[in-house]
Design a protein around this motif. Structure first.
Motif, short mmCIF file in Angstrom:
data_model
loop_
_atom_site.label_atom_id
_atom_site.label_comp_id
_atom_site.label_asym_id
_atom_site.label_seq_id
_atom_site.Cartn_x
_atom_site.Cartn_y
_atom_site.Cartn_z
N PHE A 87 0.84 -1.20 0.00
CA PHE A 87 0.00 0.00 0.00
C PHE A 87 0.87 1.25 0.00
O PHE A 87 1.83 1.34 0.76
N VAL A 127 0.09 -0.27 -4.40
CA VAL A 127 -1.38 -0.29 -4.32
C VAL A 127 -1.80 1.07 -3.79
O VAL A 127 -1.53 1.40 -2.63
N PHE A 183 -4.32 4.23 -2.72
CA PHE A 183 -5.62 4.45 -2.09
C PHE A 183 -5.69 5.87 -1.57
O PHE A 183 -4.67 6.52 -1.34
N ASN A 208 -9.07 4.50 3.75
CA ASN A 208 -9.57 3.14 3.98
C ASN A 208 -10.16 3.04 5.39
O ASN A 208 -10.28 4.04 6.09
N THR A 268 -1.84 0.00 -8.57
CA THR A 268 -3.12 -0.70 -8.59
C THR A 268 -4.05 0.03 -7.64
O THR A 268 -3.89 -0.04 -6.41
N CYS A 326 -7.12 1.21 -5.26
CA CYS A 326 -8.07 0.57 -4.35
C CYS A 326 -9.08 1.64 -3.91
O CYS A 326 -8.71 2.62 -3.27
#
Length: 226
Positions: free
Chosen positions: A17, A54, A56, A59, A91, A93
């Motif tokens: 992450f 990853v 984001f 979260n 990627t 999220c």
């Protein structure tokens, strides 16, 4: 640095992450126009290890009252999601709470997030060009690809007063007309013979320009909703 060392020692076998990117979003959202937007990607995994990041925005750990409470302010969410969804590195999220809201915390869904997901699906392909060259107004473009016809786009973002920025989408897109699918009141842009155009953005927000014909085909009900 620690994340990079971990990836190197394990032979890049894992995806991690991009917590540094999240904290850049968090700091930027809490600092208003005091945060230098040209430094937004500095020190992040997508900058150093794009294939192992990853990405984001928030979260379940970063939402209010949780252990790593570092909630990105709502005004910055569209900017942040445009970066993780439309650039190509990493990627992405998407957080449930951003997509559907968190009623018990009185947090609404991010208004443009469903639209951004559609833009990612139908556009957001091809070569990337960065324009992180200003403290308040930055942007990037994607040239599009043969696999996704008419899939080029331009993203321009501001954390202060709005303005304009000239950006290039490739000579193959010369003469094409682009509209702001987030804020339809911005003037359309017709690229010159070299694929350059002057794109506008409002105060403290993001604007995303796609080819007008493609946009009308996909979003017949209007540019600001799906």
């Amino acid at each position: 640095g620690e994340l990079g060392k971990y990836l190197q020692k394990t032979g890049n076998q894992f995806w991690l992450f991009d917590v540094p990117l999240h904290f850049n979003f968090f700091k930027a959202s809490r600092s208003g126009d005091q945060f230098p937007m040209n430094k937004l990607l500095d020190g992040t995994l997508i900058q150093s290890f794009p294939d192992r990041a990853v990405t984001f925005v928030d979260n379940h750990d970063t939402q209010p009252s949780q252990g790593l409470d570092s909630w990105v302010d709502g005004w910055f969410k569209t900017i942040a999601y445009a970066i993780i969804l439309l650039r190509g590195e990493g990627t992405p999220c998407v957080f449930w709470g951003d997509l559907y809201g968190i009623p018990h915390d009185k947090i609404n869904a991010v208004p443009d997030l469903k639209l951004l997901l559609q833009i990612r699906k139908h556009f957001a392909s091809g070569a990337l060009h960065d324009y992180f060259d200003h403290e308040h107004i930055v942007g990037f473009t994607r040239e599009g690809s043969d696999a996704k016809p008419n899939s080029s786009l331009a993203v321009i973002m501001s954390n202060s007063k709005g303005g304009q920025k000239e950006m290039n989408l490739g000579q193959q897109n010369a003469g094409k007309k682009y509209i702001d699918i987030i804020y339809a009141k911005n003037p359309p842009v017709i690229l010159d013979n070299n694929g350059n155009g002057l794109f506008s953005v409002g105060n403290g927000t993001a604007s995303i320009y796609v080819q007008e014909k493609a946009a009308k085909k996909l979003f017949l009900s209007g540019y600001s909703s799906i």
